[in-house]
Design a protein around this motif. Structure first.
Motif, PDB file in Angstrom:
ATOM      1  N   ASN A  26       0.836  -1.202   0.000  1.00  0.00           N
ATOM      2  CA  ASN A  26       0.000   0.000   0.000  1.00  0.00           C
ATOM      3  C   ASN A  26       0.876   1.260   0.000  1.00  0.00           C
ATOM      4  OD1 ASN A  26       0.748   0.595   2.662  1.00  0.00           O
ATOM      5  ND2 ASN A  26      -1.021  -0.463   3.531  1.00  0.00           N
ATOM      6  N   PHE A  27       0.224   2.405  -0.079  1.00  0.00           N
ATOM      7  CA  PHE A  27       0.924   3.696  -0.183  1.00  0.00           C
ATOM      8  C   PHE A  27       1.932   3.875   0.956  1.00  0.00           C
ATOM      9  CE2 PHE A  27      -0.070   8.582  -0.572  1.00  0.00           C
ATOM     10  CZ  PHE A  27       1.151   8.796  -1.180  1.00  0.00           C
ATOM     11  N   GLN A  28       1.473   3.565   2.188  1.00  0.00           N
ATOM     12  CA  GLN A  28       2.356   3.756   3.345  1.00  0.00           C
ATOM     13  C   GLN A  28       3.590   2.864   3.277  1.00  0.00           C
ATOM     14  OE1 GLN A  28      -0.642   2.918   6.305  1.00  0.00           O
ATOM     15  NE2 GLN A  28      -0.825   5.071   6.869  1.00  0.00           N
ATOM     16  N   GLN A  29       3.379   1.612   2.905  1.00  0.00           N
ATOM     17  CA  GLN A  29       4.523   0.678   2.844  1.00  0.00           C
ATOM     18  C   GLN A  29       5.518   1.092   1.763  1.00  0.00           C
ATOM     19  OE1 GLN A  29       1.933  -2.657   2.183  1.00  0.00           O
ATOM     20  NE2 GLN A  29       2.142  -3.419   4.277  1.00  0.00           N
ATOM     21  N   ILE A  30       4.989   1.465   0.619  1.00  0.00           N
ATOM     22  CA  ILE A  30       5.852   1.918  -0.475  1.00  0.00           C
ATOM     23  C   ILE A  30       6.657   3.133  -0.037  1.00  0.00           C
ATOM     24  CG2 ILE A  30       5.837   2.988  -2.771  1.00  0.00           C
ATOM     25  CD1 ILE A  30       3.307   1.234  -3.357  1.00  0.00           C
ATOM     26  N   ALA A  31       5.938   4.099   0.552  1.00  0.00           N
ATOM     27  CA  ALA A  31       6.582   5.352   0.947  1.00  0.00           C
ATOM     28  C   ALA A  31       7.653   5.118   2.010  1.00  0.00           C
ATOM     29  CB  ALA A  31       5.537   6.337   1.463  1.00  0.00           C
ATOM     30  N   TYR A  32       7.414   4.171   2.902  1.00  0.00           N
ATOM     31  CA  TYR A  32       8.419   3.895   3.934  1.00  0.00           C
ATOM     32  C   TYR A  32       9.715   3.370   3.311  1.00  0.00           C
ATOM     33  CZ  TYR A  32      10.868   1.664   7.757  1.00  0.00           C
ATOM     34  OH  TYR A  32      11.843   1.283   8.633  1.00  0.00           O
ATOM     35  N   ASN A  33       9.585   2.531   2.299  1.00  0.00           N
ATOM     36  CA  ASN A  33      10.775   2.049   1.584  1.00  0.00           C
ATOM     37  C   ASN A  33      11.541   3.200   0.928  1.00  0.00           C
ATOM     38  OD1 ASN A  33      11.186  -1.063   1.265  1.00  0.00           O
ATOM     39  ND2 ASN A  33       8.981  -0.735   1.365  1.00  0.00           N
ATOM     40  N   VAL A  34      10.805   4.085   0.300  1.00  0.00           N
ATOM     41  CA  VAL A  34      11.436   5.223  -0.384  1.00  0.00           C
ATOM     42  C   VAL A  34      12.061   6.168   0.656  1.00  0.00           C
ATOM     43  CG1 VAL A  34      11.045   7.183  -1.939  1.00  0.00           C
ATOM     44  CG2 VAL A  34       9.799   5.038  -2.304  1.00  0.00           C
ATOM     45  N   ALA A  35      11.315   6.428   1.724  1.00  0.00           N
ATOM     46  CA  ALA A  35      11.801   7.339   2.769  1.00  0.00           C
ATOM     47  C   ALA A  35      13.077   6.796   3.427  1.00  0.00           C
ATOM     48  CB  ALA A  35      10.721   7.553   3.825  1.00  0.00           C
ATOM     49  N   SER A  36      13.153   5.478   3.576  1.00  0.00           N
ATOM     50  CA  SER A  36      14.350   4.887   4.202  1.00  0.00           C
ATOM     51  C   SER A  36      15.583   5.180   3.368  1.00  0.00           C
ATOM     52  CB  SER A  36      14.196   3.376   4.346  1.00  0.00           C
ATOM     53  OG  SER A  36      13.043   3.091   5.074  1.00  0.00           O
ATOM     54  N   ALA A  37      15.425   5.166   2.032  1.00  0.00           N
ATOM     55  CA  ALA A  37      16.569   5.437   1.164  1.00  0.00           C
ATOM     56  C   ALA A  37      17.054   6.881   1.326  1.00  0.00           C
ATOM     57  CB  ALA A  37      16.202   5.155  -0.288  1.00  0.00           C
TER      58      ALA A  37
ATOM     59  N   ASN B 214      12.339  23.451   0.758  1.00  0.00           N
ATOM     60  CA  ASN B 214      12.921  22.671   1.853  1.00  0.00           C
ATOM     61  C   ASN B 214      12.970  21.179   1.488  1.00  0.00           C
ATOM     62  OD1 ASN B 214      13.146  21.306   4.515  1.00  0.00           O
ATOM     63  ND2 ASN B 214      13.048  23.413   5.231  1.00  0.00           N
ATOM     64  N   VAL B 215      14.113  20.535   1.701  1.00  0.00           N
ATOM     65  CA  VAL B 215      14.234  19.116   1.315  1.00  0.00           C
ATOM     66  C   VAL B 215      13.170  18.244   1.972  1.00  0.00           C
ATOM     67  CG1 VAL B 215      16.679  19.072   0.673  1.00  0.00           C
ATOM     68  CG2 VAL B 215      16.031  18.686   3.048  1.00  0.00           C
ATOM     69  N   ALA B 216      12.734  18.647   3.178  1.00  0.00           N
ATOM     70  CA  ALA B 216      11.734  17.833   3.876  1.00  0.00           C
ATOM     71  C   ALA B 216      10.338  18.015   3.299  1.00  0.00           C
ATOM     72  CB  ALA B 216      11.723  18.166   5.373  1.00  0.00           C
ATOM     73  N   ARG B 217      10.116  19.087   2.550  1.00  0.00           N
ATOM     74  CA  ARG B 217       8.819  19.244   1.886  1.00  0.00           C
ATOM     75  C   ARG B 217       8.867  18.682   0.474  1.00  0.00           C
ATOM     76  NH1 ARG B 217       5.892  24.861   1.793  1.00  0.00           N
ATOM     77  NH2 ARG B 217       4.536  23.598   0.490  1.00  0.00           N
ATOM     78  N   PHE B 218      10.033  18.801  -0.162  1.00  0.00           N
ATOM     79  CA  PHE B 218      10.115  18.455  -1.574  1.00  0.00           C
ATOM     80  C   PHE B 218      10.333  16.945  -1.810  1.00  0.00           C
ATOM     81  CE2 PHE B 218      14.300  17.765  -3.568  1.00  0.00           C
ATOM     82  CZ  PHE B 218      13.899  17.449  -4.853  1.00  0.00           C
ATOM     83  N   LEU B 219      11.285  16.334  -1.112  1.00  0.00           N
ATOM     84  CA  LEU B 219      11.582  14.917  -1.379  1.00  0.00           C
ATOM     85  C   LEU B 219      10.404  13.962  -1.154  1.00  0.00           C
ATOM     86  CD1 LEU B 219      15.278  14.487  -0.129  1.00  0.00           C
ATOM     87  CD2 LEU B 219      14.435  14.255  -2.477  1.00  0.00           C
ATOM     88  N   PRO B 220       9.584  14.138  -0.091  1.00  0.00           N
ATOM     89  CA  PRO B 220       8.477  13.194   0.134  1.00  0.00           C
ATOM     90  C   PRO B 220       7.486  13.132  -1.019  1.00  0.00           C
ATOM     91  CG  PRO B 220       8.864  14.489   2.100  1.00  0.00           C
ATOM     92  CD  PRO B 220       9.700  15.101   1.020  1.00  0.00           C
ATOM     93  N   GLN B 221       7.489  14.123  -1.898  1.00  0.00           N
ATOM     94  CA  GLN B 221       6.583  14.071  -3.040  1.00  0.00           C
ATOM     95  C   GLN B 221       6.935  12.924  -3.985  1.00  0.00           C
ATOM     96  OE1 GLN B 221       6.860  18.140  -4.360  1.00  0.00           O
ATOM     97  NE2 GLN B 221       5.773  18.875  -2.574  1.00  0.00           N
ATOM     98  N   ALA B 222       8.153  12.398  -3.870  1.00  0.00           N
ATOM     99  CA  ALA B 222       8.538  11.223  -4.672  1.00  0.00           C
ATOM    100  C   ALA B 222       7.646  10.024  -4.338  1.00  0.00           C
ATOM    101  CB  ALA B 222      10.009  10.879  -4.430  1.00  0.00           C
ATOM    102  N   PHE B 223       7.121   9.977  -3.108  1.00  0.00           N
ATOM    103  CA  PHE B 223       6.259   8.848  -2.708  1.00  0.00           C
ATOM    104  C   PHE B 223       5.108   8.661  -3.698  1.00  0.00           C
ATOM    105  CE2 PHE B 223       7.030  10.198   2.030  1.00  0.00           C
ATOM    106  CZ  PHE B 223       8.354   9.823   1.923  1.00  0.00           C
TER     107      PHE B 223
END
Ligand code: PLP
Length: 441
Positions: free
Chosen positions: A50-61, A218-227
């Motif tokens: 799901n969205f959360q699981q996918i995003a957690y993988n991306v966020a970990s990187a 801000n990197v913390a606002r911009f990067l999470p959009q990759a999710f």
């Protein structure tokens, strides 16, 4: 992870510093030193997540070296407490609806993620309260205010120009209360921005309270959009429609599409990208000519994309020039191989919205309309296109109703804001008044 500046003249920063500072000392944008490729198995199984699981993988990187993994999972799961579906609009064109968050637009994800990450660092450091100052002409204020709402240890001051923000926008940051204070400035947007800038530079004020910004760069606002893009790929794969994917992003400051391009660098299997613009065609012209020629912005129907000097252009150039190791010709060549452009006038946006509604029944907002039209015109026969619907059409109800001759339903979440009681602090545009006020806080 270390972060360097696109201008190359600022010290390397760690994540904490990059988030608190926003912009590097040399006015450049922070870039991560490394963009990790995700393993093949991740893409093989992605459709079952799901969205959360996918995003957690991306966020970990991106953030796994700097944030405790349990805390990171908590931040990601809290940020993505809503869905992000793809919907078929016609033939080979799908809408990626990025508007199911609290303020019904895609900036919600970055704003919430940043709020929770900042809170994580504040807790690590000690107890001192942090104050976020943000000037808004409408939508940024609501995304930031709702993202930070109820986040302990952080107080947000949203400065907006009196009478210059639509009632639907205004109620989204003036009715919240708690740790959000709306400041109604007797002036224009530029006056609000000047007050914020002066506050950051004022020594006495900075001794009195800890100030930070929540800029979209801000990197913390911009990067999470990759999710969003990994999730879109997964949902298309579930439909067996994931080969020869074309992602089309309605763009203004180019933060959203830049995050998608970071995703591509991490291995996301997208064939190519389209940046859809309104009449502000600076990037479109760059693609055609190789020359970047910023201009003052023009007001359009898709006003969240009215940008004449997109701030994330520097990030895109930095990415494809391999931090300035390649010539500008080679960089331009790499970019045009992967990204094409489109630009639409207000008349074309109206026409697109009408035609799409007549043919398919799908209600586009003026921003999404640019994306939909770029795919309608630009998709090749064997390709499948996904465009971002960046905001709910009800956010632009007056325009959409008038163009389509309908009465767009207002989602419950938006209606609830409109029922709330407006609370704001009246302020002159004089910095001394604003400073006096903040010194009492
Ligand atoms: C901010 C915004 C955009 C543009 O996104 P960028 O990241 O600035 O390119 C497009 N549509 C809507 C509704 C927005 O709020």
């Amino acid at each position: 992870m270390k972060y360097y500046s696109t201008n190359g003249k600022a010290p390397i920063a760690d994540l904490h510093k990059a988030v608190v500072k926003g912009l590097a000392e040399d006015r450049g944008l922070y870039m991560p030193e490394e963009i990790k490729k995700l393993p093949k198995v991740f893409f093989e199984d992605i459709q079952s997540m799901n969205f959360q699981q996918i995003a957690y993988n991306v966020a970990s990187a991106f953030f796994g070296e700097d944030v405790d993994l349990d805390a990171l999972q908590d931040i990601v799961y809290d940020t993505l407490s809503f869905d992000c579906p793809v919907k078929k609009v016609k033939d080979n064109i799908y809408s990626l609806e990025l508007f199911h968050g609290p303020t019904l637009a895609f900036k919600d994800v970055g704003a919430r993620f940043m709020a929770r990450l900042l809170q994580y660092f504040i807790r690590m450091e000690g107890k001192e309260q942090v104050n976020v100052l943000v000037a808004t002409s409408g939508d940024t204020g609501s995304a930031v205010a709702n993202g930070f709402l109820g986040v302990e240890g952080i107080h947000v001051y949203v400065l907006y120009p009196k009478g210059k923000v639509s009632p639907i926008q205004e109620c989204q940051f003036t009715t919240l209360g708690k740790n959000i204070t709306a400041i109604e400035v007797d002036g224009v947007f530029d006056d609000c921005q000047a007050l914020v800038k002066n506050a950051f530079m004022d020594e006495e004020l900075n001794k009195h309270m800890k100030l930070t910004s929540a800029n979209s760069i801000n990197v913390a606002r911009f990067l999470p959009q990759a999710f969003y893009y990994f999730n879109a790929y997964a949902r298309m794969k579930q439909l067996s429609k994931s080969s020869n994917l074309v992602m089309c992003v309605p763009s203004g400051n180019f933060g959203n599409i830049c995050a998608a391009l970071f995703g591509h660098q991490m291995g996301l299997p997208v064939k190519r990208f389209i940046a859809a613009n309104n009449a502000n065609d600076i990037f479109y012209k760059y693609l055609q000519t190789g020359k970047y020629d910023p201009k003052p912005s023009i007001q359009t129907l898709a006003n969240a994309m009215d940008v004449g000097d997109p701030s994330n252009f520097a990030r895109i150039i930095n990415l494809y020039s391999q931090n300035n190791r390649l010539t500008s010709e080679a960089t331009h060549h790499r970019i045009t191989n992967l990204i094409s452009g489109a630009t639409y006038s207000d008349d074309q946006i109206r026409e697109t919205m009408r035609k799409c509604y007549e043919e398919t029944g799908y209600i586009l907002d003026p921003h999404g309309a640019c994306g939909y039209q770029a795919l309608t015109e630009g998709l090749q026969e064997n390709e499948i296109g996904v465009f971002c619907e960046t905001a709910h059409p009800a956010k632009f109800k007056e325009k959409v109703d008038e163009i389509l001759g309908i009465d767009v339903d207002i989602p419950e979440r938006l209606a609830a804001f409109m029922k709330g009681e407006k609370q704001s602090v009246a302020m002159s545009k004089d910095f001394d008044d604003f400073k006096k006020y903040l010194l009492t806080r």
